[in-house]
Design an enzyme around this catalytic site. Structure first.
Site, PDB file in Angstrom:
ATOM      1  N   ASP A 165      -0.653 -12.179   3.048  1.00 23.15           N
ATOM      2  CA  ASP A 165      -1.199 -11.231   3.814  1.00 23.15           C
ATOM      3  C   ASP A 165      -1.266 -11.505   5.135  1.00 23.15           C
ATOM      4  O   ASP A 165      -2.482 -12.072   5.631  1.00 23.15           O
ATOM      5  CB  ASP A 165      -2.594 -10.831   3.196  1.00 23.15           C
ATOM      6  CG  ASP A 165      -3.215  -9.767   3.715  1.00 23.15           C
ATOM      7  OD1 ASP A 165      -2.407  -8.932   4.655  1.00 23.15           O
ATOM      8  OD2 ASP A 165      -4.314  -9.408   3.122  1.00 23.15           O
ATOM      9  N   GLU A 185      -9.132 -13.501  -0.261  1.00 21.79           N
ATOM     10  CA  GLU A 185      -8.107 -13.892   0.913  1.00 21.79           C
ATOM     11  C   GLU A 185      -8.995 -15.040   2.001  1.00 21.79           C
ATOM     12  O   GLU A 185     -10.303 -14.956   1.997  1.00 21.79           O
ATOM     13  CB  GLU A 185      -7.991 -12.313   1.656  1.00 21.79           C
ATOM     14  CG  GLU A 185      -7.199 -12.899   3.339  1.00 21.79           C
ATOM     15  CD  GLU A 185      -7.160 -11.587   3.760  1.00 21.79           C
ATOM     16  OE1 GLU A 185      -7.276 -11.569   5.044  1.00 21.79           O
ATOM     17  OE2 GLU A 185      -6.797 -10.643   3.210  1.00 21.79           O
ATOM     18  N   ASP A 229     -10.519 -11.105  12.053  1.00 19.43           N
ATOM     19  CA  ASP A 229      -9.460 -11.155  11.206  1.00 19.43           C
ATOM     20  C   ASP A 229      -7.806 -11.223  11.810  1.00 19.43           C
ATOM     21  O   ASP A 229      -7.430 -10.035  11.914  1.00 19.43           O
ATOM     22  CB  ASP A 229      -9.569 -10.150   9.966  1.00 19.43           C
ATOM     23  CG  ASP A 229      -8.893 -10.452   8.680  1.00 19.43           C
ATOM     24  OD1 ASP A 229      -8.559 -11.408   8.549  1.00 19.43           O
ATOM     25  OD2 ASP A 229      -8.918  -9.433   8.008  1.00 19.43           O
ATOM     26  N   ASP A 234      -5.236 -12.825  10.576  1.00 24.45           N
ATOM     27  CA  ASP A 234      -3.974 -12.674   9.697  1.00 24.45           C
ATOM     28  C   ASP A 234      -2.981 -13.551   9.919  1.00 24.45           C
ATOM     29  O   ASP A 234      -1.807 -13.159   9.949  1.00 24.45           O
ATOM     30  CB  ASP A 234      -3.581 -11.247   9.267  1.00 24.45           C
ATOM     31  CG  ASP A 234      -4.646 -10.458   8.485  1.00 24.45           C
ATOM     32  OD1 ASP A 234      -5.166 -10.928   7.564  1.00 24.45           O
ATOM     33  OD2 ASP A 234      -4.668  -9.173   8.695  1.00 24.45           O
ATOM     34  N   HIS A 263       0.967  -1.035  -0.004  1.00 22.22           N
ATOM     35  CA  HIS A 263       0.009  -0.020  -0.116  1.00 22.22           C
ATOM     36  C   HIS A 263       0.902   1.258   0.090  1.00 22.22           C
ATOM     37  O   HIS A 263       2.112   1.368   0.358  1.00 22.22           O
ATOM     38  CB  HIS A 263      -0.975   0.050   1.215  1.00 22.22           C
ATOM     39  CG  HIS A 263      -1.866  -0.968   1.731  1.00 22.22           C
ATOM     40  ND1 HIS A 263      -1.470  -2.099   2.153  1.00 22.22           N
ATOM     41  CD2 HIS A 263      -3.071  -1.212   1.389  1.00 22.22           C
ATOM     42  CE1 HIS A 263      -2.298  -2.999   2.282  1.00 22.22           C
ATOM     43  NE2 HIS A 263      -3.398  -2.477   1.675  1.00 22.22           N
ATOM     44  N   ASP A 297       2.201   2.225   3.468  1.00 25.84           N
ATOM     45  CA  ASP A 297       3.517   1.265   3.861  1.00 25.84           C
ATOM     46  C   ASP A 297       4.864   1.828   3.420  1.00 25.84           C
ATOM     47  O   ASP A 297       5.981   1.860   4.036  1.00 25.84           O
ATOM     48  CB  ASP A 297       3.504  -0.175   3.158  1.00 25.84           C
ATOM     49  CG  ASP A 297       2.095  -0.725   3.409  1.00 25.84           C
ATOM     50  OD1 ASP A 297       1.141  -0.489   4.491  1.00 25.84           O
ATOM     51  OD2 ASP A 297       1.729  -1.570   2.481  1.00 25.84           O
ATOM     52  N   GLU A 345     -11.161  -6.839  -3.886  1.00 26.39           N
ATOM     53  CA  GLU A 345     -10.921  -7.754  -2.631  1.00 26.39           C
ATOM     54  C   GLU A 345     -12.299  -7.856  -1.613  1.00 26.39           C
ATOM     55  O   GLU A 345     -12.264  -7.048  -1.133  1.00 26.39           O
ATOM     56  CB  GLU A 345      -9.685  -7.589  -2.036  1.00 26.39           C
ATOM     57  CG  GLU A 345      -9.368  -8.404  -0.972  1.00 26.39           C
ATOM     58  CD  GLU A 345      -7.902  -8.346  -0.149  1.00 26.39           C
ATOM     59  OE1 GLU A 345      -7.911  -8.723   0.903  1.00 26.39           O
ATOM     60  OE2 GLU A 345      -7.081  -7.880  -0.896  1.00 26.39           O
ATOM     61  N   HIS A 400     -10.653 -13.522   4.924  1.00 25.20           N
ATOM     62  CA  HIS A 400     -12.018 -12.842   4.475  1.00 25.20           C
ATOM     63  C   HIS A 400     -13.188 -13.785   4.197  1.00 25.20           C
ATOM     64  O   HIS A 400     -14.215 -13.577   4.590  1.00 25.20           O
ATOM     65  CB  HIS A 400     -11.735 -11.972   3.343  1.00 25.20           C
ATOM     66  CG  HIS A 400     -10.878 -10.821   3.726  1.00 25.20           C
ATOM     67  ND1 HIS A 400     -10.480  -9.765   2.799  1.00 25.20           N
ATOM     68  CD2 HIS A 400     -10.196 -10.244   5.052  1.00 25.20           C
ATOM     69  CE1 HIS A 400      -9.679  -8.953   3.247  1.00 25.20           C
ATOM     70  NE2 HIS A 400      -9.455  -9.265   4.785  1.00 25.20           N
ATOM     71  N   ASP A 402      -4.560 -13.860  -1.355  1.00 27.39           N
ATOM     72  CA  ASP A 402      -3.806 -13.713  -0.272  1.00 27.39           C
ATOM     73  C   ASP A 402      -4.253 -14.708   0.884  1.00 27.39           C
ATOM     74  O   ASP A 402      -5.168 -15.081   1.141  1.00 27.39           O
ATOM     75  CB  ASP A 402      -4.560 -12.159   0.536  1.00 27.39           C
ATOM     76  CG  ASP A 402      -4.306 -10.848  -0.096  1.00 27.39           C
ATOM     77  OD1 ASP A 402      -3.428 -11.012  -1.048  1.00 27.39           O
ATOM     78  OD2 ASP A 402      -4.736  -9.836   0.271  1.00 27.39           O
TER      79      ASP A 402
END
Length: 435
Positions: free
Chosen positions: A339, A268, A307, A309, A101, A104, A232, A271, A296
């Site tokens: 991700d 993902e 979530d 991750d 992103h 980032d 996404e 998700h 992802d």
């Protein structure tokens, strides 16, 4: 010159299944041929810049736990140090791709002009690092959910000035992605949704979101970007209800606004679970419509319900996901982006490498199982047997018939079907032979 962050950590090598080295690959041999292609070319691994380098180890109940030499992330000097560390890690892992992103890469300057300037500066710097590296850009995207300006959405915001800021931001990020040779551009609508319908004009917001995405597609063609445009899905968190709820919802949205031939999906694992689906379900939905773009790869903690991750560690789940991807022909411009983030107690540079080693190994093991299942053909044979009746000419003709004609046939022929076993347990046992 080395930054010193990964001192003492050697490039990760394939050591085979008999190795006990936690910093070696046991299943991922990049050059192994699986399904007719090198494993590296099949899986197309990418490192996520945000979780690996920008995330500071906080959670909703506590702040920063990591201490990195590029903190605080409020200067271009530290942004460049962060990029130096990132490319050192890409080399250690022999990673073919990375993703980012805009937030980032560069510190937020509080205004668009300076954000654009620093984005251009840092992506120029990253471009010079890519010239001497193997690692390419899988995709770029814009963070339009973290800053307070996005609290009511980006393209769906009731304030047209926020819509304008979002459009300008995406143009800058698309330009940067194009400049770095990115193979996709992703839009994740983290706040494209609502907290309450009491203050939401849903019809207007969906129309604005559709128009925004059309502008993105138009700009892609204007600049000659050859990458895929991806959206996404996610059902909730941070918004109570997000418009891109799941794969089926996104496909319906794209069809409504005439974008189904221009935009594909980035799916993902975490998700999918939040939407009440399995990962293979979401992938199968996208593949059925020819709209799978990229994935992802991560997992959620099934006890927490949110979530988390985490890096993948469930080979059967991963195998079924890759089975559907392989069945649909595999990745073209997409890939497997991690991700995923460390646990906030995993503080060391060694943990960051080990997490990716484990994730890459799990994916390789699952992918090889998926390829073996597909080669064996057991599931395809079972499907063919279950749907064999539809190969009959009269059955196919029925689809072009009408209710009255079908009823007459049932009466004339005395059709009285009896249920047939779905054989689910037998098929589950068959899958378990491979995983």
């Amino acid at each position: 010159m080395s930054t010193g962050f990964f001192d003492g950590i050697e490039p990760v090598k394939f050591a085979g299944g008999d190795s006990t080295d936690p910093m070696a690959f046991h299943h991922y041999d990049a050059d192994e041929t699986v399904g007719g292609k090198r494993l590296e070319d099949q899986l197309r691994f990418a490192v996520a810049y945000w979780h690996s380098f920008a995330w500071e180890g906080g959670d909703p109940f506590g702040g920063q736990t990591f201490q990195r030499p590029w903190y605080p992330q409020d200067s271009m000097a530290n942004a460049k140090l962060k990029a130096d560390v990132a490319f050192e890690m890409f080399e250690i892992l022999n990673a073919p791709f990375f993703c980012w992103h805009d937030a980032d890469l560069r510190p937020d300057q509080g205004n668009f002009a300076d954000n654009l300037s620093t984005l251009e500066e840092i992506t120029d710097y990253i471009g010079t690092k890519m010239e001497g590296a193997k690692t390419k850009l899988l995709w770029g995207t814009a963070n339009m959910f973290s800053d307070r300006r996005w609290m009511s959405g980006a393209s769906t915001n009731p304030d047209p000035d926020v819509f304008a800021f979002a459009a300008a931001t995406v143009k800058g990020c698309m330009d940067a992605t194009h400049k770095l040779g990115g193979q996709n551009y992703v839009l994740w609508g983290g706040r494209e949704g609502y907290e309450t319908l009491l203050n939401t004009d849903m019809g207007a917001e969906l129309d604005h979101m559709g128009r925004f995405l059309s502008m993105v597609v138009d700009y892609k063609h204007k600049i000659g970007f050859k990458g895929q445009i991806l959206v996404e899905p996610k059902p909730q968190e941070p918004s109570k209800h997000q418009y891109d709820y799941d794969a089926a919802t996104c496909i319906g949205f794209l069809r409504k606004y005439g974008l189904e031939n221009e935009v594909k999906l980035n799916l993902e694992q975490g998700h999918a679970i939040l939407a009440g689906h399995s990962f293979e379900h979401e992938i199968a939905v996208a593949c059925a419509e020819g709209m799978l773009g990229s994935i992802d790869m991560n997992r959620n903690d099934y006890q927490s319900g949110w979530d988390t991750d985490q890096f993948p560690n469930n080979v059967p789940e991963v195998a079924l996901a890759y089975y559907h991807i392989l069945k649909a022909g595999g990745f073209t411009q997409g890939g497997t982006n991690f991700d995923a983030k460390l646990r906030r107690q995993s503080l060391d540079a060694r943990d960051l490498i080990a997490a990716h080693v484990g994730g890459m190994d799990v994916c390789a093991r699952g992918f090889k199982a998926a390829a073996a299942m597909l080669e064996d053909g057991g599931l395809e044979n079972a499907l063919a047997e279950r749907y064999a009746g539809w190969q009959d000419d009269r059955a196919r003709a029925m689809l072009d018939s009408d209710l009255a004609s079908i009823q007459k046939r049932v009466l004339d022929e005395g059709i009285n079907p009896q249920p047939k076993s779905g054989r689910q347990e037998i098929l589950e046992n068959w899958v378990n032979r491979f995983v």
